[in-house]
Design an enzyme around this catalytic site. Structure first.
Site, short mmCIF file in Angstrom:
data_model
loop_
_atom_site.label_atom_id
_atom_site.label_comp_id
_atom_site.label_asym_id
_atom_site.label_seq_id
_atom_site.Cartn_x
_atom_site.Cartn_y
_atom_site.Cartn_z
N GLY A 34 39.45 -44.10 71.21
CA GLY A 34 38.88 -44.22 69.86
C GLY A 34 39.19 -45.58 69.26
N ASP A 87 38.78 -39.05 65.27
CA ASP A 87 38.33 -40.37 65.71
C ASP A 87 37.24 -40.93 64.79
OD1 ASP A 87 39.70 -41.52 67.83
OD2 ASP A 87 38.93 -40.01 69.21
N LYS A 204 51.20 -50.43 88.27
CA LYS A 204 50.52 -49.70 89.34
C LYS A 204 49.02 -49.57 89.06
CE LYS A 204 53.51 -48.24 92.18
NZ LYS A 204 53.68 -49.01 93.44
N THR A 205 48.23 -49.87 90.06
CA THR A 205 46.77 -49.88 89.85
C THR A 205 46.07 -48.64 90.40
OG1 THR A 205 46.39 -51.02 91.94
CG2 THR A 205 46.71 -52.40 89.99
N THR A 208 43.97 -46.18 88.23
CA THR A 208 42.72 -46.80 87.75
C THR A 208 41.70 -46.88 88.89
OG1 THR A 208 43.99 -48.04 86.13
CG2 THR A 208 41.76 -48.82 86.57
N GLN A 209 42.18 -47.23 90.10
CA GLN A 209 41.25 -47.27 91.24
C GLN A 209 40.59 -45.90 91.41
OE1 GLN A 209 42.88 -48.73 94.95
NE2 GLN A 209 44.40 -49.95 93.89
N CYS A 401 45.12 -32.44 46.99
CA CYS A 401 44.53 -31.12 47.19
C CYS A 401 45.56 -30.01 46.92
CB CYS A 401 43.90 -31.03 48.57
SG CYS A 401 42.61 -29.80 48.63
N GLU A 425 45.94 -17.99 46.11
CA GLU A 425 46.06 -18.13 47.56
C GLU A 425 47.45 -17.68 48.02
OE1 GLU A 425 45.54 -22.17 48.99
OE2 GLU A 425 45.66 -21.55 51.08
N HIS A 529 40.43 -35.48 48.49
CA HIS A 529 41.23 -36.16 49.52
C HIS A 529 40.92 -37.66 49.51
CE1 HIS A 529 42.65 -32.59 51.89
NE2 HIS A 529 41.68 -32.04 51.20
N GLU A 531 42.31 -39.99 50.87
CA GLU A 531 42.65 -40.68 52.12
C GLU A 531 41.42 -40.96 52.98
OE1 GLU A 531 43.47 -37.60 51.27
OE2 GLU A 531 43.58 -36.21 52.96
N1 GLN Z 1 44.57 -24.31 50.32
C1 GLN Z 1 44.01 -25.00 49.22
C2 GLN Z 1 42.55 -24.59 48.98
O1 GLN Z 1 41.90 -24.06 49.84
C3 GLN Z 1 44.12 -26.49 49.41
C4 GLN Z 1 43.33 -27.03 50.56
C5 GLN Z 1 43.74 -28.42 50.97
O2 GLN Z 1 44.83 -28.87 50.66
N2 GLN Z 1 42.90 -29.10 51.72
O3 GLN Z 1 42.02 -24.83 47.92
#
Ligand code: GLN
Length: 564
Positions: A34, A87, A204-205, A208-209, A401, A425, A529, A531
């Site tokens: 990746g 990925d 060592k090759t 890969t060979q 989250c 939850e 999220h 990120e």
């Molecule tokens: N478990 C929580 C929900 O479903 C948070 C989910 C998460 O953190 N992605 O709302």
């Protein structure tokens, strides 16, 4: 039984001038295919070409949504709400593009299509077979995605290793696609392992060979052999590999260990890989000299940062860094922008709950606390304790989250006097369901357990910490959750001092919570999220804010952030 008539795809597709770079792998999984794929893409992009990418996952799951992050790494979420292999996150980060569900092909998806067509009678009574029906489906998918992306070059990474039963139909499809698009429109890079043996440390090759021989046996000839190795390939190793794999010596590429994945494009660039790929694809006229100064600078800040802070990451699958890959990367991006390494210390929620002294010491020694996403009850009380500690001790805090939800639970319990407050939850009978499934979500859940997935807009309150961090009052971020802030409790919590600074436009969905800056130096959380939208040269604003606050707490000089 009569063999089905083979209908080649040539002619069925208006062949555009899309070029393909296919990356396969041998010997072992986890060789960093990746990263190789993403790095080649980045180098092509640095030359002015537009690039898209497709990841092929030969497993039978339709998507990664149901896969355990402990086994398979994090579930990555795209704008359109599809849950895909991590990925794709690397592609998005390296290439700075937005992908959709078509960029991830799985055996499950391909078979589902083929079987649906068979049920509809699309095959006109034919015997439906792997060749040509499944392989045609795969080729069509690759070409259609290539065309739709309008990219000059489409990177195709074939997951798994050559020789696996699962990947065989995909490799056969690649062989046919090569015939379809023609030589000069496809380049094949095969990644392999060059281990070091014995006291003298000989490279060592043989593995890969063997893997290249396997590849040739199915009709694919590599244009480049990319060798993962501890140290740069020695000249001897390189010539031996060139001879046995039947490629020019300068097409044997050394992908040796380095300190940051973002260094890989530079290692490949030094060996002229991208220029050779461009030549092979006949794209010489369309490229300019590579623009990599910004990237080089980024790598310098990643590898030799001026300062360091520690972020305690409170989570669950903490044994495996891949379970939270995008968060790790986002913290890296934020650190790089501030020329500061954000060192992550994993802390188990459960260990905090059990009053494990090491876990508590790690938490307390950190300059910032991040409570991450998660599902289920295990470890949540420990995470809530971590939030309380960060809030009371004025340690920079960020919740993602579940981390956002638990920060609300903590505030409800400790500050607003809502004893026993919880998310439904964790406790269906809680006296104060501050986090719950909304009726409309509940209906969805009854239909089969789906979630609120993908990109949604969020309005940020003018003058809030969130709006300042983003530098905007409307932002879009990706989501993956089923529970959310109960609107019936918003007023109670706001009266108690918590600020809901981000909301979904026209809906009572709380997206961001924060504490005023005169109460706490940095206390913020998002239902989304952030990120997934963080890029090496454009870090997610909430992460940037967290690292900056951690630096301020340490009394470090905070430079102006370097962002794209
Ligand atoms: N478990 C929580 C929900 O479903 C948070 C989910 C998460 O953190 N992605 O709302």
């Amino acid at each position: 039984m009569q063999a089905p008539k083979y209908t080649p795809l040539v002619g069925r597709f208006p062949l555009t001038d899309t070029k393909y770079v296919v990356v396969t792998g041998g010997v072992l999984s986890g060789l960093g295919k990746g990263i190789t794929t993403s790095s080649i893409g980045r180098l092509l992009k640095a030359r002015g070409l537009s690039v898209s990418a497709i990841k092929i996952d030969p497993y039978l799951n339709v998507d990664a949504g149901t896969m355990n992050p402990f086994e398979h790494g994090e579930v990555y979420v795209l704008d359109d709400g599809s849950e895909v292999d991590l990925d794709l996150g690397n592609y998005e980060r390296f290439l700075d593009i937005h992908m959709d569900r078509y960029n991830n092909i799985t055996t499950g998806k391909v078979y589902r299509h083929v079987i649906a067509k068979e049920r509809r009678g699309d095959y006109l009574g034919k015997t439906v077979q792997i060749i040509p029906h499944v392989t045609n489906e795969i080729q069509e998918w690759i070409q259609a995605t290539g065309e739709r992306s309008k990219a000059d070059v489409v990177l195709v990474e074939v997951g798994g290793t050559v020789g696996d039963i699962e990947s065989a139909p995909f490799l056969e499809a690649v062989r046919q696609l090569h015939r379809t698009v023609g030589d000069g429109n496809m380049v094949l890079l095969h990644t392999s392992l060059v281990p070091v043996m014995g006291v003298v440390g000989e490279q060592k090759t043989k593995p890969t060979q063997h893997t290249v021989r396997d590849l040739k046996a199915i009709g694919l000839h590599p244009d480049f052999v990319v060798c993962r190795c501890e140290r740069p390939l020695e000249e001897d190793t390189r010539s031996k590999l060139a001879l046995f794999c039947d490629v020019p010596e300068d097409h044997v590429v050394s992908a040796h260990d380095c300190s940051s994945i973002y260094e890989v494009p530079l290692i490949l660039e030094e060996q002229g890989v991208a220029d050779k790929v461009v030549d092979r694809l006949g794209l010489g006229e369309r490229v300019h000299a590579p623009e990599l100064d910004g990237w080089r600078d980024l790598v310098r800040r990643l590898v030799r940062p001026q300062s360091e802070v520690t972020v305690a990451f409170v989570g669950k699958y903490t044994d495996l860094a891949d379970s939270y890959l995008s968060i790790n990367e986002a913290l890296r991006h934020a650190g790089a922008a501030l020329d500061c390494k954000a060192r992550i210390v994993f802390v188990e929620g459960e260990a905090l709950e059990a009053q494990d002294p090491k876990a508590w010491a790690d938490l307390k020694n950190a300059d910032a606390v991040l409570v991450g996403p998660g599902f289920g009850q295990r470890g949540t009380e420990g995470k809530i304790d971590a939030v309380r500690y960060a809030r009371e001790e004025r340690v920079p805090f960020m919740g993602i989250c579940l981390g956002f939800q638990l920060a609300i639970v903590e505030y409800a319990r400790s500050v607003c006097g809502l004893e026993g407050a919880n998310s439904t939850e964790m406790d269906t009978d809680t006296s104060h369901p501050v986090i719950c499934i909304l009726p409309e979500q509940y209906e969805i859940q009854e239909l089969g357990g789906t979630m609120r997935l993908g990109n949604f807009d969020c309005d940020l309150k003018d003058g809030s910490l969130a709006a300042d961090l983003y530098g905007a009052t409307r932002v879009g971020e990706r989501h993956r959750h089923r529970y959310e802030m109960n609107p019936d409790y918003v007023e109670r919590l706001e009266q108690g001092g918590l600020v809901f600074s981000g909301r979904m436009p026209d809906r009572p969905i709380m997206e961001v919570m924060e504490l005023p800056r005169d109460v706490h130096p940095y206390f913020i959380g998002g239902q989304f999220h952030p990120e997934f939208n963080s890029r090496p040269d454009a870090p997610g604003p909430l992460f940037l804010g967290l690292v900056r606050a951690a630096m301020e707490r340490r009394g470090l000089d905070v430079p102006v952030a370097v962002t794209a």
